[in-house]
Design an enzyme around this catalytic site. Sequence first.
Site, PDB file in Angstrom:
ATOM      1  N   HIS A  90      33.563  -4.570  54.993  1.00 13.49           N
ATOM      2  CA  HIS A  90      32.482  -3.650  55.317  1.00 13.49           C
ATOM      3  C   HIS A  90      31.624  -3.372  53.641  1.00 13.49           C
ATOM      4  CE1 HIS A  90      35.398  -2.050  58.587  1.00 13.49           C
ATOM      5  NE2 HIS A  90      34.031  -2.790  58.940  1.00 13.49           N
ATOM      6  N   HIS A 114      39.817  -1.718  51.954  1.00 14.18           N
ATOM      7  CA  HIS A 114      39.046  -0.634  52.722  1.00 14.18           C
ATOM      8  C   HIS A 114      38.741   0.795  52.184  1.00 14.18           C
ATOM      9  CE1 HIS A 114      37.923  -3.327  56.434  1.00 14.18           C
ATOM     10  NE2 HIS A 114      38.855  -3.934  55.923  1.00 14.18           N
ATOM     11  N   GLU A 137      43.552   1.482  53.665  1.00 13.68           N
ATOM     12  CA  GLU A 137      42.375   2.294  53.450  1.00 13.68           C
ATOM     13  C   GLU A 137      42.757   2.994  52.159  1.00 13.68           C
ATOM     14  OE1 GLU A 137      39.823   2.410  55.215  1.00 13.68           O
ATOM     15  OE2 GLU A 137      40.635   1.303  57.028  1.00 13.68           O
ATOM     16  N   GLU A 155      32.017  -0.236  51.447  1.00 15.26           N
ATOM     17  CA  GLU A 155      33.196   0.390  50.817  1.00 15.26           C
ATOM     18  C   GLU A 155      33.387  -0.385  49.578  1.00 15.26           C
ATOM     19  OE1 GLU A 155      35.995  -0.584  54.260  1.00 15.26           O
ATOM     20  OE2 GLU A 155      34.602   0.361  55.448  1.00 15.26           O
TER      21      GLU A 155
END
EC number: 3.5.1.96
Length: 341
Positions: free
Chosen positions: A60, A155, A219, A63
């Site tokens: 992504h 991420h 994450e 990010e």
Amino acid sequence: MELEWSDFLKWTRETQPGSVSEQTLTLENEVTVEIWDSGVMVAHPPKPGSKDIILSCAVHGDETAPIEMVRDIAHDIIAGDLVPAHRVMLLIANPDAINNGTRFVDENMNRLFSGAHANGNTAEHKRAQKLEYYVQRFYDEATGTKRQRFHYDLHTAIRDSMHEKFAVHPFTHGKPYKKNELSFLNHCGIEAVLLSQSATTTFSYFSAEQFEANAFTVELGKVKPFGENDMSRFASADKGLRELINQHDLQLPEFDANQLKIYEVTRVIDRQHEDFQLHFPTDVANFTPFEQGYVLATDGETEHCIETAGERIVFPNAKVKIGQRALLLVAEIPASRLKLV
Ligand SMILES: O=C(O)CCC(=O)N[C@@H](CCC(=O)O)C(=O)O
Ligand SMILES: [Zn+2]
């Protein structure tokens, strides 16, 4: 565009994937660094240890903290300040989306792996296919027995989170969870692990399923623009990943179930209609619990409610394309319920 070894991210952002010829550089410390494509770097010492390690970022494009981490790891390898003990591949997955400052350009790349790239023809579909090939090539080119494969896909999340750092464990199809992997995540400052219960088309599931890699979506915090990340909040993850790379035999503490929250995905809610609405504000954090019966979302005529006490929301997103995941519901489970090896 001439390759700028000392600024891999800048060069990647200025280079079209697929337009680059492969190049090799041998450093003074005898580490060989190969560039396979824009955003694709492989480094190996003359006598690599048993680990084949992939770190990916920018699946992504907005990010940015993981992109800065991977950029600095690449830079330190090239400068000779980080000396890999094992083979390492660094991937900056979607340079076009980085340049665009968005999660993706046409298609969410983290829904295009395990062959899903065959269902379209955007640059993201093509890049996902190439990334699959690079992962396969990286693992296939390893020599020696008893290889251990790793893939940490880094991420940051759109929302705040009650657990700032957490990992998604791809579905194991019934195989046990590995204590030393959970310990390593914990060592990297991960507070919670979310156990996926179904096959997906994410990058980490691809590596886990196709190559039996210890693969995770990690994450590490919240999405922020370049320059706005407080990198001190990423220090434990950065330190842990660097230790994985530069130590032959990283010693970890025994897995301590008290140090890690374990959640199981109880439901995956895919958006089915144009008229899809979430009934809680955007500042409600990931892992927030709601009372039983609370109507979380309406999708056309369908209402999605909290079915059992203790269910919590993760990754709510009303803007996903129809057919894609709009919300995960998760519930905490005791580590004693896990089949561990
Ligand atoms: O914050 C969000 O809503 C999304 C954060 C994100 O990109 N998460 C990954 C998770 C992938 C997985 O389930 O392994 C994604 O949605 O692709
Ligand atoms: Zn992401």
